[in-house]
Write an enzyme that holds these catalytic residues in place. Structure first.
Site: not given
Length: 376
Positions: A238, A361
């Site tokens: 996040d 990612e």
């Protein structure tokens, strides 16, 4: 709602863009060809304060927010995505320590980063990429600590790192709840790093295999508690995905800049390429996708800075920037025509650099899974 950057943010953006234009861009092609990270660029960026921007001032960092990090990252990656990405890896490696580290761990390791050291984030394995919970590296409890056995792959900056943040299974039977995370010094006995892997793109950014052969890690190197590893990793993403989305935004901007300049100069059928509607529409679409990706990225960073949950926004930013970067790089080659296929022009490198944005990612497919899950 305010869309204007502050004066400080504009100054940070301008400083970084000047550095990128003057220092990174002129050497990017050679660094890609040599497949070697230019360490002097790291040292210069460090001296200018462009690295470790989000680390707290208490540990020697600048104490800036995610939005400032995004602005810095975008400008660095405009010059070269490989070099720019490598310059940002410390931020990724620092996140688990910021999220779960004790004051003593932060004091010991974050101050090393703000003193010029490099670190790596070690999660991905040969058989565990998107399926994070299926990692095989084990951390067996022994007197005074743990013994790590296993291997990692595609670990950015591993050959230059002074320490690693390593995810391993302390309880293999517990699935994702059995994952823990450790800080492991690079000079630990039994730890070895392979040569940088040969890659299609981002070739100035080294990525290596890392091997753990009964590596002893003391109890005080555990971040958080046993079993916290998966939740820490999800929190890290996040925080890190707006930065990685900015990788793509920088590349899209570069695709637009290069394509627009070429289309204005190159003539076909008696007029500049840009005067042909087919080409003009490609450039218009590039600008649309650029601003869409940029706004989503800035929003994801802003929410993080202001204490709001940003899971879905971070995934939307990452997938939009990644997919748009790949699309923009493909269209840039089309604008350049045959010259886009030539290594004499930057378009082919932009294309090669862009592809992995849809993979690392969290793949574009995984981002869509996250978005769908958050909608439910």
């Amino acid at each position: 709602m305010q869309f204007e950057l502050t004066e400080e943010q504009k100054q940070i953006q301008s400083l970084t863009q000047q550095f990128s234009n003057n220092e990174i861009r002129p050497i990017a092609g050679q660094a890609d060809q040599d497949q070697k990270f230019p360490m002097h660029i790291y040292n210069e960026a460090f001296s200018l304060g462009l690295l470790n921007s989000t680390l707290p001032q208490a540990y020697g960092g600048a104490g800036l927010g995610s939005l400032e990090l995004v602005l810095i990252t975008e400008a660095l990656c405009h010059g070269c995505l490989g070099i720019g990405a490598a310059l940002c890896i410390n931020t990724l490696a620092a996140e688990p320590i910021l999220i779960a580290g004790t004051h003593e761990q932060k004091e010991k390791y974050l101050t090393r980063l703000t003193s010029g050291a490099m670190a790596s984030f070690a999660l991905t394995e040969p058989s565990a990429g998107s399926d994070v919970a299926s990692i095989k590296t084990k951390a067996i409890k022994v007197p005074g600590g743990y013994q790590l056995t296993g291997s990692k792959i595609w670990i950015s900056n591993a050959n230059m790192a002074e320490f690693f943040v390593v995810f391993a299974k302390t309880n293999p039977e517990a699935g994702h709840k059995g994952m823990s995370v450790f800080i492991v010094p690079a000079d630990s006995e039994g730890l070895s790093v392979g040569m940088p892997l040969s890659k299609m793109g981002q070739r100035a950014a080294p990525a290596c295999e890392v091997f753990f052969d009964n590596v002893f890690v003391a109890d005080e190197q555990l971040l958080g508690k046993e079993g916290d590893g998966f939740s820490i990793a999800m929190k890290v993403f996040d925080h890190s995905r707006p930065m990685v989305a900015a990788f793509g935004v920088g590349l899209i901007q570069r695709c637009l800049d290069e394509s627009l300049a070429y289309a204005a100069e190159r003539e076909s059928m008696g007029k500049p390429l840009f005067a042909h509607q087919a080409i003009a529409h490609k450039l218009a679409d590039m600008r649309i996708r650029l601003e869409t990706a940029r706004l989503l990225t800035y929003q994801a960073a802003w929410r993080l800075d202001n204490g709001f949950k940003n899971t879905i926004e971070a995934s939307m930013a990452k997938v939009t920037a990644a997919d748009s970067a790949m699309w923009a790089a493909t269209e840039a080659i089309q604008v350049f025509g045959g010259m886009g296929y030539s290594t004499e022009y930057p378009a082919e490198k932009l294309f090669r650099d862009a592809k992995v944005l849809q993979i690392y990612e969290g793949t574009s497919e995984i981002q869509r899974n996250i978005i769908a899950r958050e909608l439910a």
